[in-house]
Design a protein around this motif. Structure first.
Motif, mmCIF file in Angstrom:
data_model
loop_
_atom_site.group_PDB
_atom_site.id
_atom_site.type_symbol
_atom_site.label_atom_id
_atom_site.label_comp_id
_atom_site.label_asym_id
_atom_site.label_seq_id
_atom_site.Cartn_x
_atom_site.Cartn_y
_atom_site.Cartn_z
ATOM 1 N N LEU A 1 -2.485 26.061 -3.335
ATOM 2 C CA LEU A 1 -1.532 25.013 -2.947
ATOM 3 C C LEU A 1 -1.619 24.632 -1.474
ATOM 4 C CD1 LEU A 1 1.593 26.016 -5.035
ATOM 5 C CD2 LEU A 1 0.047 24.089 -5.388
ATOM 6 N N ARG A 2 -2.533 25.235 -0.753
ATOM 7 C CA ARG A 2 -2.651 24.912 0.676
ATOM 8 C C ARG A 2 -3.195 23.502 0.881
ATOM 9 N NH1 ARG A 2 -3.498 30.395 3.968
ATOM 10 N NH2 ARG A 2 -1.740 31.442 2.990
ATOM 11 N N GLU A 3 -4.147 23.098 0.061
ATOM 12 C CA GLU A 3 -4.645 21.728 0.153
ATOM 13 C C GLU A 3 -3.551 20.739 -0.233
ATOM 14 O OE1 GLU A 3 -8.209 21.499 -2.203
ATOM 15 O OE2 GLU A 3 -9.300 22.837 -0.852
ATOM 16 N N THR A 4 -2.710 21.120 -1.185
ATOM 17 C CA THR A 4 -1.584 20.269 -1.585
ATOM 18 C C THR A 4 -0.653 20.047 -0.398
ATOM 19 O OG1 THR A 4 -1.716 21.100 -3.850
ATOM 20 C CG2 THR A 4 0.359 20.052 -3.195
ATOM 21 N N ALA A 5 -0.345 21.106 0.330
ATOM 22 C CA ALA A 5 0.533 20.980 1.500
ATOM 23 C C ALA A 5 -0.073 20.028 2.523
ATOM 24 C CB ALA A 5 0.770 22.350 2.133
ATOM 25 N N TYR A 6 -1.352 20.166 2.768
ATOM 26 C CA TYR A 6 -2.011 19.287 3.736
ATOM 27 C C TYR A 6 -1.980 17.842 3.241
ATOM 28 C CZ TYR A 6 -5.204 17.798 7.379
ATOM 29 O OH TYR A 6 -5.760 17.158 8.469
ATOM 30 N N ALA A 7 -2.266 17.662 1.963
ATOM 31 C CA ALA A 7 -2.248 16.307 1.391
ATOM 32 C C ALA A 7 -0.864 15.685 1.506
ATOM 33 C CB ALA A 7 -2.695 16.348 -0.070
ATOM 34 N N LEU A 8 0.189 16.453 1.289
ATOM 35 C CA LEU A 8 1.545 15.931 1.419
ATOM 36 C C LEU A 8 1.852 15.547 2.865
ATOM 37 C CD1 LEU A 8 3.511 18.333 -0.953
ATOM 38 C CD2 LEU A 8 2.834 15.960 -1.378
ATOM 39 N N ALA A 9 1.399 16.356 3.800
ATOM 40 C CA ALA A 9 1.605 16.024 5.214
ATOM 41 C C ALA A 9 0.904 14.712 5.560
ATOM 42 C CB ALA A 9 1.087 17.154 6.103
ATOM 43 N N VAL A 10 -0.297 14.540 5.055
ATOM 44 C CA VAL A 10 -1.044 13.307 5.309
ATOM 45 C C VAL A 10 -0.331 12.115 4.674
ATOM 46 C CG1 VAL A 10 -3.222 12.100 4.832
ATOM 47 C CG2 VAL A 10 -3.252 14.473 5.612
ATOM 48 N N GLU A 11 0.184 12.289 3.469
ATOM 49 C CA GLU A 11 0.921 11.205 2.795
ATOM 50 C C GLU A 11 2.104 10.752 3.636
ATOM 51 O OE1 GLU A 11 0.571 9.454 -0.252
ATOM 52 O OE2 GLU A 11 -1.433 10.328 -0.096
ATOM 53 N N VAL A 12 2.854 11.700 4.147
ATOM 54 C CA VAL A 12 4.028 11.367 4.956
ATOM 55 C C VAL A 12 3.598 10.671 6.243
ATOM 56 C CG1 VAL A 12 5.958 12.354 6.285
ATOM 57 C CG2 VAL A 12 5.487 13.153 3.950
ATOM 58 N N ALA A 13 2.569 11.183 6.880
ATOM 59 C CA ALA A 13 2.093 10.570 8.125
ATOM 60 C C ALA A 13 1.627 9.139 7.893
ATOM 61 C CB ALA A 13 0.956 11.400 8.722
ATOM 62 N N ALA A 14 0.946 8.894 6.788
ATOM 63 C CA ALA A 14 0.383 7.570 6.515
ATOM 64 C C ALA A 14 1.404 6.584 5.963
ATOM 65 C CB ALA A 14 -0.779 7.704 5.537
ATOM 66 N N SER A 15 2.510 7.070 5.467
ATOM 67 C CA SER A 15 3.461 6.199 4.767
ATOM 68 C C SER A 15 4.027 5.073 5.622
ATOM 69 C CB SER A 15 4.600 7.021 4.158
ATOM 70 O OG SER A 15 5.382 7.620 5.165
ATOM 71 N N LEU B 1 -1.374 17.946 12.221
ATOM 72 C CA LEU B 1 -2.340 18.108 11.125
ATOM 73 C C LEU B 1 -3.412 19.136 11.480
ATOM 74 C CD1 LEU B 1 -2.803 14.456 9.827
ATOM 75 C CD2 LEU B 1 -1.760 16.381 8.598
ATOM 76 N N ALA B 2 -3.879 19.113 12.702
ATOM 77 C CA ALA B 2 -4.880 20.097 13.131
ATOM 78 C C ALA B 2 -4.296 21.509 13.109
ATOM 79 C CB ALA B 2 -5.407 19.747 14.517
ATOM 80 N N MET B 3 -3.067 21.645 13.576
ATOM 81 C CA MET B 3 -2.403 22.949 13.561
ATOM 82 C C MET B 3 -2.189 23.438 12.134
ATOM 83 S SD MET B 3 0.387 22.305 16.580
ATOM 84 C CE MET B 3 1.108 23.934 16.535
ATOM 85 N N LEU B 4 -1.786 22.527 11.256
ATOM 86 C CA LEU B 4 -1.571 22.880 9.856
ATOM 87 C C LEU B 4 -2.886 23.304 9.205
ATOM 88 C CD1 LEU B 4 0.453 22.999 7.488
ATOM 89 C CD2 LEU B 4 -0.099 20.592 7.033
ATOM 90 N N ARG B 5 -3.939 22.538 9.452
ATOM 91 C CA ARG B 5 -5.266 22.873 8.912
ATOM 92 C C ARG B 5 -5.662 24.286 9.323
ATOM 93 N NH1 ARG B 5 -8.943 19.756 11.991
ATOM 94 N NH2 ARG B 5 -8.958 21.590 13.309
ATOM 95 N N ASP B 6 -5.474 24.600 10.599
ATOM 96 C CA ASP B 6 -5.840 25.921 11.091
ATOM 97 C C ASP B 6 -4.944 27.015 10.505
ATOM 98 O OD1 ASP B 6 -7.819 24.668 12.564
ATOM 99 O OD2 ASP B 6 -6.708 24.763 14.458
ATOM 100 N N ALA B 7 -3.638 26.761 10.447
ATOM 101 C CA ALA B 7 -2.708 27.764 9.913
ATOM 102 C C ALA B 7 -2.989 28.062 8.444
ATOM 103 C CB ALA B 7 -1.265 27.288 10.083
ATOM 104 N N LEU B 8 -3.408 27.038 7.705
ATOM 105 C CA LEU B 8 -3.678 27.207 6.279
ATOM 106 C C LEU B 8 -5.139 27.574 5.999
ATOM 107 C CD1 LEU B 8 -1.570 24.272 4.818
ATOM 108 C CD2 LEU B 8 -0.937 26.687 5.050
ATOM 109 N N LYS B 9 -5.933 27.651 7.062
ATOM 110 C CA LYS B 9 -7.353 28.011 6.955
ATOM 111 C C LYS B 9 -8.107 27.093 5.997
ATOM 112 C CE LYS B 9 -6.569 32.871 8.148
ATOM 113 N NZ LYS B 9 -5.238 32.763 8.640
#
Length: 137
Positions: free
Chosen positions: A83-97, A109-117
């Motif tokens: 579900l880590r990719e799902t979390a990133y995808a949701l963050a991107v959706e919100v940012a792009a909305s 997004l960079a911090m999230l990517r790193d935190a979720l590896k």
């Protein structure tokens, strides 16, 4: 501050943090968060009436001087690897909305990517997908 959170809370914390990373929660982004919670299968067991309370929890954590790091820790501990990719995808959706992604959002997004590896190629694909969905003619 809670020690552990549910999967749904982690995903909502991710979206709320993305929305608020520039200092205020945008109404368009808030509507997108609500829509995602109401429609995505990952939230099927989540009581939508708790959305505001969970969003407020995230906001309270973020008020602390170490709040962003705390949120990222809670999110990464709560999410199963699948579900880590799902979390990133949701963050991107919100940012792009709202059709405007600022420097602070890109930094989160960079911090999230790193935190979720997450792999950089995977996150780039998720970002490109959102760009395509929100494209205007």
């Amino acid at each position: 501050m809670p020690g552990t959170i549910s999967t749904e809370q982690a995903l909502i914390y991710t979206m709320v943090t993305m929305s608020g990373v520039e200092g205020k929660i945008n109404a368009i982004e808030l509507a997108e968060i609500r829509q995602l919670v109401l429609t995505l299968p990952v939230f099927r067991n989540f009581d939508e009436n708790r959305l505001l309370m969970v969003a407020q929890e995230a906001g309270e954590i973020l008020q602390d001087s170490e709040g962003l790091e705390a949120i990222l820790g809670l999110i990464s501990r709560a999410l199963a690897p699948r579900l880590r990719e799902t979390a990133y995808a949701l963050a991107v959706e919100v940012a792009a909305s709202d059709l405007a992604v600022g420097k602070e959002e890109l930094r989160f997004l960079a911090m999230l990517r790193d935190a979720l590896k997450l792999d950089k190629l995977v996150t780039a694909a998720l970002e490109r997908s959102a760009i395509a969905r929100f494209q205007r003619d």
